[in-house]
Write an enzyme that holds these catalytic residues in place. Structure first.
Site: not given
Length: 432
Positions: A213, A222
Site C-alpha cells: 500500500e 512520497e
C-alpha cells in the site's frame, strides 16, 4: 515554485494591440528573462506560440494578463500566466538527504498515521477482500508485503490463505511493534518481519506476489512507488503478481464556492470592515499549493471526470515517473463557477481465481478514504456555461532535488461555440 494566475478573455486586451507590429523589437526597454511553464498556441498573428521550457524577455507588461515578449528575436503577446520569473528559481541542488528519509520514516514510527490508515475501512477492507478472493491461489506461495507498517496485510495473508511465507518489510521503527504483534497473534512461523529499506532488502528467495500500500497524495507523492518497482525488479518472479496491478489518476473541473468564500471572499467585509486588500496575498497563501484534504461533493463536478494516467505496475519503469503529461477535454454539463480541478486515484487488483479485478477508488462517487481528494484552486473563479468545452493539459513532474516531491502544472482553455473565452496556466508544488 511560485505559481501563476489564470488569464482573462482575449477580447479584454484586443484594443491595446492595435497598431503594434508583432515582428518589431521595441528599443530602450529594460528586459527581464522569464521561463515558459506550459505550452501555448497562438490564436492570431499578434501572439507567439511557445513551448514549455522556452525562455523569453519581457518587454512590456501590457496588462495583468497579457505581456509583450521577445523570443529568439520575434515579439508578440503571450498570457502572463504561462511565464515564470527565471530569477526566482532558487532550488538548492546541494542537499544532504534528498529523500528526506529521516523525516519520512520518522513519521511512520508512531501510531498516528497507522491509526489513520487502519481506520480507513474502504482501504483496509479492499486489501482483505483481495486476499480472501484469491486465498486458494496464495496457498504455498511466497509473498512480499513491502512497507507493511503494523502488518495488517501480512496478517490477512496468514489468516485467510496458507502461504509458505510472508516477508513483512518495514523500514521505520514501527517494525519493532509489528514483530511483537506477530508473536502475540501466533503467526511467527508464517510472517517474517524484516526491518530494512526496500533498496537494501535481502530475501532467501524470489516471491510469487508483491503486495504493497504505497499510494500517496495524487497517487505519487512520497514516491514510495520507486521502492516498490525496484523490489519488483529484484525479487518478483517473472510470472509473479503485483498488487495493486494497475493505478489511475482521475481529474474533474469543479466548483468550490465554500473554499473560495472562506479563504478569499472573507476579507471583503469582516466585522463590517474593508480588508479587501488582503485578498491577493490570501489567494497566494492558500491556493499556491493544492488542498490535499479536500472532500469533493459529486454535485460540485462540472463535467464527467476523465482518467489522466493509467499505470501498469508490472511494466512501469522508474524513469517514467520523472515526467508524465496528458491532454484532457471536458464538456461542461451545467452552468456554474469553475473554481479549479480536483484529482483522485484508483488502484486495481488482478484476480487470480476469476475474471476481472477488485478496485479501490478514492473518488467522490465512492466511499470516502483517508486520502480524501486533491483540489487545485484557480486564483479567481471563471464563469462557465453548459456545453462549454474545457481543454488543456496536465504535467506531473518529479522534483529533481527533493525526490519525494513533485509539481503539477495545469493549463486550460475554455471555449464556447468554437470561440476561445479564457486561457490560463498554473503550477502547483506538492510540496517542494
Amino acid at each position: 515554485m511560485e505559481s501563476s494566475s489564470e488569464c482573462s478573455s482575449i477580447s479584454d486586451f484586443q484594443d491595446s494591440t492595435e497598431g503594434d507590429d508583432a515582428n518589431t523589437l521595441p528599443e530602450n526597454l529594460c528586459m527581464r528573462e522569464y521561463v515558459v511553464i506550459c505550452d501555448y498556441v497562438a490564436t492570431d498573428n499578434t501572439q507567439l506560440s511557445l513551448c514549455s521550457g522556452d525562455k523569453v524577455l519581457l518587454l512590456n507588461a501590457v496588462s495583468q494578463d497579457w505581456w509583450w515578449v521577445n523570443h529568439n528575436g520575434t515579439c508578440g503577446y503571450v498570457p502572463a500566466s504561462h511565464l515564470h520569473d527565471a530569477l526566482n528559481e532558487q532550488e538548492d541542488t546541494e542537499v544532504n538527504d534528498p529523500w528526506q528519509d529521516e523525516e519520512y520514516y520518522g513519521s511512520y514510527k508512531t501510531l498516528k498515521l497507522h491509526l489513520e490508515m487502519l481506520s480507513d475501512v474502504p482501504r483496509t477492507m479492499t486489501y482483505q477482500n483481495v486476499i480472501l478472493k484469491n486465498s486458494s491461489s496464495l496457498c504455498g506461495k511466497h509473498i512480499l508485503d513491502l512497507g507493511c507498517g503494523t502488518g495488517i496485510i501480512s496478517f490477512f495473508c496468514a489468516k485467510f490463505a496458507q502461504p509458505e511465507a510472508v516477508y513483512a518489510v518495514e523500514a521505520s521503527k514501527i517494525a519493532e511493534q509489528t514483530c511483537r504483534l506477530v508473536e502475540q497473534n501466533g503467526i511467527s512461523s508464517l510472517v517474517h518481519v524484516i526491518r530494512q529499506q526496500a533498496e537494501e532488502l535481502d530475501l532467501p528467495t524470489k516471491v510469487d506476489v508483491l503486495v504493497s500500500e504505497w499510494m500517496g497524495t495524487c497517487l505519487l507523492f512520497e514516491f514510495m512507488l520507486e521502492s516498490v518497482l525496484q523490489a519488483r525488479d529484484r525479487w518478483l518472479k517473472e510470472d509473479g503478481v503485483m498488487w495493486p496491478s494497475t493505478a489511475c489518476i482521475h481529474l474533474v473541473p469543479c466548483s468550490a464556492y465554500k473554499e473560495y468564500s472562506n479563504k478569499v471572499l472573507f476579507w471583503d467585509n469582516p466585522y463590517q470592515l474593508d480588508f479587501s486588500l488582503l485578498k491577493p496575498p490570501a489567494t497566494k497563501e492558500f491556493f499556491a499549493k493544492p488542498q490535499p484534504d479536500y472532500i469533493l461533493q459529486p454535485e460540485d463536478c462540472l463535467s464527467e471526470p476523465c482518467t489522466l494516467f493509467h499505470l501498469n505496475l508490472k511494466t512501469l519503469q522508474v524513469a517514467e515517473l520523472e515526467r508524465m503529461n496528458c491532454d484532457f477535454t471536458f464538456l461542461v454539463h451545467t452552468n456554474g463557477l469553475l473554481h479549479g480541478f480536483t484529482a483522485w486515484f484508483s488502484v486495481q487488483f488482478e484476480n487470480l481465481e476469476e475474471q476481472g479485478h477488485l478496485e479501490l477508488n478514492t473518488g467522490p462517487f465512492s466511499p470516502l478514504t483517508h486520502w480524501k481528494h486533491t483540489l487545485f484552486m484557480l486564483d479567481e473563479p471563471l464563469q462557465v456555461q453548459k456545453r462549454d468545452k474545457i481543454s488543456g493539459s496536465v504535467v506531473f513532474e518529479r522534483n529533481s532535488v527533493w525526490r519525494r516531491h513533485m509539481s503539477v502544472t495545469l493549463s486550460w482553455v475554455i471555449s464556447r461555440e468554437l470561440k476561445m473565452q479564457k486561457v490560463g496556466c498554473k503550477v502547483f508544488p506538492i510540496w517542494r
